[in-house]
Motif scaffolding. Structure first.
Motif, PDB file in Angstrom:
ATOM      1  N   HIS A 134      -1.646  -5.642 161.044  1.00  0.00           N
ATOM      2  CA  HIS A 134      -2.005  -5.319 162.416  1.00  0.00           C
ATOM      3  C   HIS A 134      -3.379  -4.694 162.466  1.00  0.00           C
ATOM      4  N   ASN A 159      -6.219 -19.104 160.167  1.00  0.00           N
ATOM      5  CA  ASN A 159      -6.404 -20.472 160.668  1.00  0.00           C
ATOM      6  C   ASN A 159      -7.260 -21.296 159.713  1.00  0.00           C
ATOM      7  N   ILE A 199       2.768  -9.339 160.403  1.00  0.00           N
ATOM      8  CA  ILE A 199       1.413  -9.876 160.292  1.00  0.00           C
ATOM      9  C   ILE A 199       1.083 -10.667 161.548  1.00  0.00           C
ATOM     10  N   GLY A 200       2.004 -11.464 161.993  1.00  0.00           N
ATOM     11  CA  GLY A 200       1.742 -12.293 163.170  1.00  0.00           C
ATOM     12  C   GLY A 200       0.656 -13.296 162.872  1.00  0.00           C
ATOM     13  N   TYR A 201      -0.399 -13.229 163.661  1.00  0.00           N
ATOM     14  CA  TYR A 201      -1.526 -14.119 163.372  1.00  0.00           C
ATOM     15  C   TYR A 201      -2.782 -13.278 163.221  1.00  0.00           C
ATOM     16  N   CYS A 202      -3.493 -13.483 162.140  1.00  0.00           N
ATOM     17  CA  CYS A 202      -4.759 -12.786 161.920  1.00  0.00           C
ATOM     18  C   CYS A 202      -5.843 -13.831 161.772  1.00  0.00           C
ATOM     19  N   GLN A 203      -6.935 -13.672 162.519  1.00  0.00           N
ATOM     20  CA  GLN A 203      -8.035 -14.622 162.398  1.00  0.00           C
ATOM     21  C   GLN A 203      -8.419 -14.772 160.934  1.00  0.00           C
ATOM     22  N   SER A 204      -8.704 -15.955 160.533  1.00  0.00           N
ATOM     23  CA  SER A 204      -9.035 -16.376 159.161  1.00  0.00           C
ATOM     24  C   SER A 204      -7.810 -17.025 158.519  1.00  0.00           C
ATOM     25  N   GLU A 225      -3.417 -16.188 170.696  1.00  0.00           N
ATOM     26  CA  GLU A 225      -4.544 -16.040 169.761  1.00  0.00           C
ATOM     27  C   GLU A 225      -4.687 -17.288 168.901  1.00  0.00           C
ATOM     28  N   ARG A 238     -11.289 -23.936 166.446  1.00  0.00           N
ATOM     29  CA  ARG A 238     -12.370 -23.235 165.744  1.00  0.00           C
ATOM     30  C   ARG A 238     -12.018 -23.074 164.262  1.00  0.00           C
ATOM     31  N   ARG A 267      -6.295 -20.151 170.831  1.00  0.00           N
ATOM     32  CA  ARG A 267      -7.728 -19.947 171.013  1.00  0.00           C
ATOM     33  C   ARG A 267      -8.521 -20.361 169.770  1.00  0.00           C
ATOM     34  N   ASP A 268      -7.876 -20.294 168.629  1.00  0.00           N
ATOM     35  CA  ASP A 268      -8.611 -20.561 167.383  1.00  0.00           C
ATOM     36  C   ASP A 268      -8.379 -21.955 166.807  1.00  0.00           C
TER      37      ASP A 268
END
Lengths: 205, 571
Positions: free
Chosen positions: B567, B534, B527-532, B489, B496, B492-493
């Motif tokens: 999550h 980035n 949490i891992g990775y959450c969009q935003s 993930e 972006r 991919r970002d």
């Protein structure tokens, strides 16, 4: 604002990075944004459309002599799994849903049944669903056959499958026109049949 | 219309058998009056009067007839007295008598299964339309219940905490201080509590604990003591509320546990006087908040502290202690009660903090060696091919240079000099005196040159950074190259995230972003990775060095917006 015949809300869903926002951006501005930031939560775009039944169209449409002025609201959602709780709340008020996959990435196609399930669970009963395979400009990296997409669409009674390219403006205008015409037809002719009367497929050519 | 005539009977009774001051209730046209309050001093009786005025007087206009008023007021006062005596005893649940009584009533009135534990109960009014109904509010682990038998009518209310959407303190037309409980289809107002603050706090806690139990236990950390609902006590909830307030007020890490709260005064050089307030001590911090809100707060991480000493007790400076910190300043606290125990405890914790630091320092030395050899390896790799390894950790500097200066330089300079003046007067480290002035300065916009530094300081990511030397490097080392859902993930970002900014259009910027996000996902799999994250990290990298950006991200995700990136993003 009263000048519109119809206002349609369309929700755009699909896995992360399949190009949903670029499709909306192309539809709204006519441009392709190379540097598109990822969507967080939900974004919202409005465009008006002029649907003229008299203009030549190969598509069979029962309202050929009429023209309509529409306002299209597109709810563009974040693809990441964990935003689903937020996006779920937008299904209910939507008239149509566009599910996008990336035809160069098989995994995004494989989650389509899951997305359809989401719509069935959270959307209105008569929601019009279309499927688009984006990035048709990169056919050399194709991982999803158009035939497979058509089979899937037929199986789930979707309105249509289109292969699109936001980058090269393929089938974007057609996508929204098709959706709009179906929604007008349903609203005008009160068609609420289980299967849409005219189900068909269009590929990128 | 019926109105209360309250007369303050200020006649001193020479017999002193009855309390010298009393408040009497009498309605117009009636010869009968009854005492509703008494006090030994004028001050005390005035307090009672104020309470009556504020909480009761406005209410009475809703009644149509005087008898109702009399019966309402009498009922209210009786209930208050009952609560006052019972709560004194029932406060510690050791006293079984009163609590037992209430429990029996609660059980017979509401008929819950035995597991439904009653936490506490209060006398109050529940508003039904425009009429207040005097009764008892029962707070149990899963329900808020209200029972009233008033003017011949019985009223029973059961609201499961799960259904409570909002709890707020408001005032309505008739009542100054009300707790409003909102559910999907109804609002309920409760008022005339003896101690509304306490009642509200307990209600908030119960609603919160229920919500957390309802959501994934794993994600929303819950103190072990609260996991089992049948074990929850009123005291646990109050302690939890106080701890939460403390952490939120000073924005401290979640695991920080509050130990002592002591009244004291702190010497504040900028005002040339001692400022009255409270000292809060926890595992690794000493904090101070002025009594006057926003006047002055101080946050002293124990790792900054060099010494804590008791000074000579004088009449001018009673019970002083001096806390000296690394940046060669010292804080003088005075008027500390029981300072011997306090200082002893503080020194003990100081020792613990220092010993855990020295462990880190040893690690640092080892890690430095690792780092050096790693750098050599990656340097050679760099020469061979494009390198995605952890070659340099000062990448943030390069990114900063790419930053386009969009703000007019003159205004930036003015802001910088204002901050400089502030540093001189109030201190420039984490331990600075924080006053209203900082709020104003921040509201003006932090100058670009100071953003990294001030973000580190105000989030106290600086303490994390300093107390975990080598941590980030190690994390990068172990996390890079591992493939999982999060890394996919992230990948991919990467292109972006601020894609229009030149810093993220070339490999060094992208690589730094990849390392910070991957390391974080590895650190905190919850949490891992959450969009935003980035986009957030991209901005942090523009203003801070890579390792600093990492700790700032930690501060945002775990301290400033806990439970936000999850999550499941609830929004």
């Amino acid at each position: 604002d009263d000048a519109f015949d119809y206002l349609f809300k369309i929700i755009l869903i699909g896995d992360s990075n399949v190009g949903k926002t670029c499709v909306v951006h192309r539809f709204k501005t006519g441009h392709y944004n190379e540097k598109q930031q990822n969507t967080i939560g939900v974004d919202f775009t409005v465009r008006s459309m002029d649907i003229d039944g008299k203009k030549g169209s190969s598509i069979h449409w029962p309202l050929q002599l009429l023209s309509f002025l529409l306002q299209i609201q597109v709810w563009d959602t974040a693809g990441q799994e964990r935003f689903r709780t937020i996006t779920q709340s937008y299904y209910r008020s939507a008239h149509g849903a566009i599910i996008a996959y990336d035809l160069t990435r098989r995994s995004t196609f494989e989650s389509i049944p899951h997305w359809i399930h989401e719509i069935e669970k959270y959307g209105a009963a008569n929601l019009v669903i279309m499927l688009i395979g984006n990035k048709s400009d990169s056919l050399d990296k194709r991982q999803v056959l158009f035939e497979d997409a058509c089979t899937l669409a037929e199986k789930h009674g979707l309105l249509a499958v289109l292969e699109t390219s936001a980058k090269e403006a393929q089938n974007i205008e057609e996508l929204f026109t098709l959706m709009a015409k179906e929604l007008i037809a349903r609203n005008t002719l009160q068609l609420h049949g289980k299967n849409p009367p005219n189900s068909f497929c269009l590929d990128s050519r | 219309a019926g109105r209360l005539v309250g007369a303050l009977d200020a006649v001193l009774d020479s017999n002193a058998r009855v309390a010298p001051f009393r408040i009497l209730l009498q309605v117009p046209g009636s010869q009968v009056y009854s005492a509703i309050a008494c006090g030994a001093t004028a001050e005390e009786i005035n307090q009672h009067w104020e309470w009556l005025e504020q909480n009761l007087l406005h209410t009475l206009s809703v009644f149509d007839n005087k008898e109702d008023i009399v019966s309402f007021v009498k009922g209210k006062v009786k209930a208050l007295i009952a609560e006052e005596t019972s709560s004194k005893l029932a406060e510690q649940e050791e006293d079984p008598e009163k609590f037992r009584d209430a429990l029996v009533k609660f059980e017979s009135r509401f008929n819950f299964p035995e597991a439904e534990k009653l936490i506490t109960y209060y006398s109050c009014c529940c508003w039904k339309g425009k009429v207040p109904r005097q009764g008892w509010l029962y707070l149990s682990i899963n329900h808020l219940c209200f029972y009233s038998f008033f003017l011949g009518k019985e009223l029973k209310l059961i609201i499961p905490w799960v259904e409570v959407q909002k709890l707020e303190r408001t005032s309505n037309v008739f009542m100054t201080d009300t707790v409003r409980v909102t559910t999907a289809n109804k609002e309920r107002d409760f008022s005339t509590f003896l101690n509304i603050t306490e009642a509200f706090r307990i209600m908030e806690q119960l609603a919160d604990v229920t919500l957390r139990r309802l959501l994934d236990n794993e994600i929303f950390e819950l103190d072990p003591g609260l996991q089992d609902p049948t074990q929850i006590t009123k005291r646990d909830l109050e302690a939890r509320a106080q701890n939460e307030f403390f952490r939120a007020f000073f924005r401290l890490p979640r695991k920080e546990k509050l130990h002592e709260v002591v009244d004291c005064s702190l010497w504040t050089p900028f005002s040339r006087c001692h400022t009255v307030g409270r000292m809060y001590t926890s595992d690794s911090y000493i904090c101070f908040a002025s009594k006057e809100n926003g006047c002055c707060n101080v946050i002293i991480p124990l790792r900054e502290v060099i010494s804590i000493e008791k000074m000579e007790d004088t009449s001018l400076l009673p019970n002083p202690i001096i806390v000296s910190i690394r940046s060669k300043t010292a804080f003088q606290f005075i008027e500390l009660k029981d300072r011997d125990t306090l200082v002893e405890n503080l020194l003990q914790r100081l020792k613990e903090v220092n010993s855990s630091n020295s462990v880190h320092c040893n690690n640092l030395q080892n890690n430095n060696q690792v780092l050096i050899s790693l750098s050599l390896i990656s340097l050679s790799l760099c020469l061979l091919s494009s390198c995605s390894s952890i070659s340099s950790l000062s990448l943030g500097d390069d990114l900063y240079k790419v930053l386009s200066k969009t703000f007019p330089p003159e205004r930036e300079q003015i802001k910088e000099s204002l901050w400089d003046d502030h540093f001189v007067e109030y201190g420039r480290t984490v331990c600075m005196f924080r006053t209203e002035k900082i709020r104003k300065l921040v509201a003006m916009g932090i100058p670009e040159s100071l953003r990294g530094k001030l973000w580190l300081l105000f989030s106290d990511a600086e303490t994390d950074l300093a107390s975990h030397p080598g941590y980030y490097v190690h994390l990068v080392e172990t996390s890079m190259g591992k493939c999982c859902m999060a890394t996919e993930e992230i990948e991919r970002d990467l292109h972006r995230s601020l894609p229009e900014h030149p810093a993220f259009q070339s490999e060094p910027g992208i690589a730094a972003l990849r390392r910070v996000l991957t390391a974080y996902a590895h650190r905190n799999p919850k949490i891992g990775y959450c969009q935003s994250m980035n986009i957030l990290t991209s901005v942090l990298l523009l203003y801070a060095k890579e390792e600093e950006a990492f700790w700032l991200l930690v501060a945002v995700c775990e301290r400033m917006l806990p439970d936000y990136f999850n999550h499941r993003v609830i929004g």
